[in-house]
Design an enzyme around this catalytic site. Sequence first.
Site, PDB file in Angstrom:
ATOM      1  N   GLU A  86      -6.453  -9.082   3.547  1.00 57.14           N
ATOM      2  CA  GLU A  86      -5.634  -8.424   4.581  1.00 57.14           C
ATOM      3  C   GLU A  86      -5.645  -9.295   5.823  1.00 57.14           C
ATOM      4  OE1 GLU A  86      -6.204  -4.225   5.343  1.00 57.14           O
ATOM      5  OE2 GLU A  86      -6.645  -3.850   3.229  1.00 57.14           O
TER       6      GLU A  86
ATOM      7  N   GLN B  70       1.777  -6.080   5.675  1.00 58.78           N
ATOM      8  CA  GLN B  70       2.052  -5.716   4.301  1.00 58.78           C
ATOM      9  C   GLN B  70       3.487  -6.107   3.959  1.00 58.78           C
ATOM     10  OE1 GLN B  70       0.886  -1.752   3.187  1.00 58.78           O
ATOM     11  NE2 GLN B  70      -1.101  -1.908   4.192  1.00 58.78           N
TER      12      GLN B  70
ATOM     13  N   GLU C 184       0.841  -1.204   0.000  1.00 61.96           N
ATOM     14  CA  GLU C 184       0.000   0.000   0.000  1.00 61.96           C
ATOM     15  C   GLU C 184       0.871   1.247   0.000  1.00 61.96           C
ATOM     16  OE1 GLU C 184      -2.957   0.103   3.122  1.00 61.96           O
ATOM     17  OE2 GLU C 184      -3.844   1.956   2.344  1.00 61.96           O
TER      18      GLU C 184
ATOM     19  N   ASN D 228     -12.254  -1.014  -1.310  1.00 65.13           N
ATOM     20  CA  ASN D 228     -11.626  -1.634  -0.140  1.00 65.13           C
ATOM     21  C   ASN D 228     -12.360  -1.185   1.123  1.00 65.13           C
ATOM     22  OD1 ASN D 228      -9.204  -2.716   1.525  1.00 65.13           O
ATOM     23  ND2 ASN D 228      -9.371  -0.572   2.181  1.00 65.13           N
ATOM     24  N   GLU D 229     -12.615  -2.121   2.014  1.00 64.75           N
ATOM     25  CA  GLU D 229     -13.272  -1.823   3.293  1.00 64.75           C
ATOM     26  C   GLU D 229     -14.384  -0.796   3.094  1.00 64.75           C
ATOM     27  OE1 GLU D 229     -10.438  -1.223   6.527  1.00 64.75           O
ATOM     28  OE2 GLU D 229      -9.786  -3.305   6.355  1.00 64.75           O
TER      29      GLU D 229
ATOM     30  N   TYR E 208      -7.266  -8.949  11.340  1.00 63.35           N
ATOM     31  CA  TYR E 208      -5.943  -8.726  11.915  1.00 63.35           C
ATOM     32  C   TYR E 208      -5.864  -9.380  13.297  1.00 63.35           C
ATOM     33  CZ  TYR E 208      -4.754  -5.418   8.221  1.00 63.35           C
ATOM     34  OH  TYR E 208      -4.456  -4.855   7.010  1.00 63.35           O
TER      35      TYR E 208
HETATM   36  O1  AHR Z   1      -3.241  -2.493   6.196  1.00 67.12           O
HETATM   37  C1  AHR Z   1      -3.505  -1.262   6.791  1.00 67.12           C
HETATM   38  C2  AHR Z   1      -4.964  -0.842   6.635  1.00 67.12           C
HETATM   39  O2  AHR Z   1      -5.779  -1.735   7.328  1.00 67.12           O
HETATM   40  C3  AHR Z   1      -5.503  -0.873   5.230  1.00 67.12           C
HETATM   41  O3  AHR Z   1      -5.228   0.279   4.531  1.00 67.12           O
HETATM   42  C4  AHR Z   1      -6.977  -0.991   5.471  1.00 67.12           C
HETATM   43  O4  AHR Z   1      -7.642  -1.647   4.418  1.00 67.12           O
HETATM   44  C5  AHR Z   1      -7.067  -1.742   6.782  1.00 67.12           C
HETATM   45  O5  AHR Z   1      -7.942  -1.127   7.663  1.00 67.12           O
END
Ligand code: AHR
Length: 506
Positions: A309, A358, A41, A189-190, A254
């Site tokens: 992600e 990432q 990113e 995205n999101e 996450y």
């Molecule tokens: O990976 C960091 C961020 O986490 C990304 O930009 C977003 O899609 C997510 O909230």
Amino acid sequence: MVIIISALAIITETFAQNTIIINTDKPGVVISKHLYGHFAEHLGRCIYDGMYIGEQNNQISHTDGVRNDVIEALRKLKVPNLRWPGGCFADTYQWKDGIGDKAKRPKIVNVWWGGVTEDNSFGTHDFLNLCERIGAEPYLAANVGSGTVKDFSDWVQYVNFSGVSPMSDLRQKNGREKPWNVTYWGVGNEAWGCGGNMKPEYYANLYRQYATFMTGSNLFRIASGANSSDYNWTEVLMREIPLHLLEGVALHHYSVIDWNKKGSATDFSEEQYFKTMQRAMQMGELVTKHAAIMDKYDPQRKVALVVDEWGGWYDVEKGTNPGFLYQQNTMRDAMIAGVTLNIFQNHADRVRMANLAQVVNVLQAVILTDKEKILLTPTYHVMEMYNVHQEATQLPVTVESVMYSNGNEKLPALSVSASVTTGGIVHISIANIDSHNELPVEIQLGAKHFKTVSGRVLTSEKVNDHNTFEAPNKIIPKDFAKARFKGETLVAAISPCSVVVLEVRP
Ligand code: AHR
């Protein structure tokens, strides 16, 4: 107390030992190499000052401005796909700002990440050429939140159309004759958050509109998916989007202990380690439940669940920009990677693509850089060790594991997945999250006969050990000598907090 884990069931029983049963007679689906994807990113030092240092740089060896050591490391990793340009950044990105003469490109402010000014010197050509160089398929996440259908469909035409058109003419004028033929496209995205704070019904409608105008053959369109356990999001998308417009539905998860108190990446307690493992292992429940919803609307499993992600997320390193999400990477992260990849492989019938967040200098990065220095993190080594599973055939696994406890809470200590190559070589990946105990395991391989075993292990004395720019090879894979055949049974001793990949041959 031990627990039996299979892809579908969790049964608690009492056993004397850890047993892994690998059903070599009943191979499953092919494990898509795309489970091993990465994510780059425009965030902090991932692109600028991480991968891309500029064509004018004469301090560090590069090709068209991209560090050669990064290119080499990513090639070796066998990165199958790379997602770009975001993340949250994707829904602010105007791709036309990043083509043509670099001196004339507009400067923009990266509003999501640090509020820094970017000069757009890394754009579409730079990214797609980099993908070619590292042998990865590009995965473009396109702007829905603040873009238009026309911008989106123009981008598809710019990178994919081989005939005469305004966009292919522009591409050729900018120096690229042949199209890149990009297959993978993220439609925003999101969308539930930074991508526009939309409701799922609204996004599903928007998705239908955008997907309709994405023309060309062989496109793999991925809808912006749920946040962790937001099952309603997946339900609405699957219900409202016709299957002929959809190839993938995303999911983000996450391994964060607490969004308000993430804790240090390196200085953490055993309790924090345990909680991180809990969050990583939650991935199993998430993919099972999202997949069950998808099964209702897509029983033939045409649509892939794309976990684009995933990874650990901690406080940034002291003295670094809080908006840059730069964190170190320890054996805890190696364990997240081992456990998560095992889950993906055990659910490979529906989970067919994933992207670790990432790739360089951001979150659970596989590469960290500091000026001319570079290091490969423990996570890099796990991804490299596991890449033997790419495009191999999944083998069903049942695990009887002792528990790893913290207070009253317990997790199965062992996580396992296995696959077989077309040549009949079996690879078994084992992660032992117990940070204190070496675990003896017995591995039964079914009716087929196997003769030899070798392996590699990634481990370190302490769970918060990590590679530094001063000692970049403190944690690297080593030969694993603690496995042998005892008759038809394979026996091994799996070190505390370690990831092992065994290779078993007939
Ligand atoms: O990976 C960091 C961020 O986490 C990304 O930009 C977003 O899609 C997510 O909230």
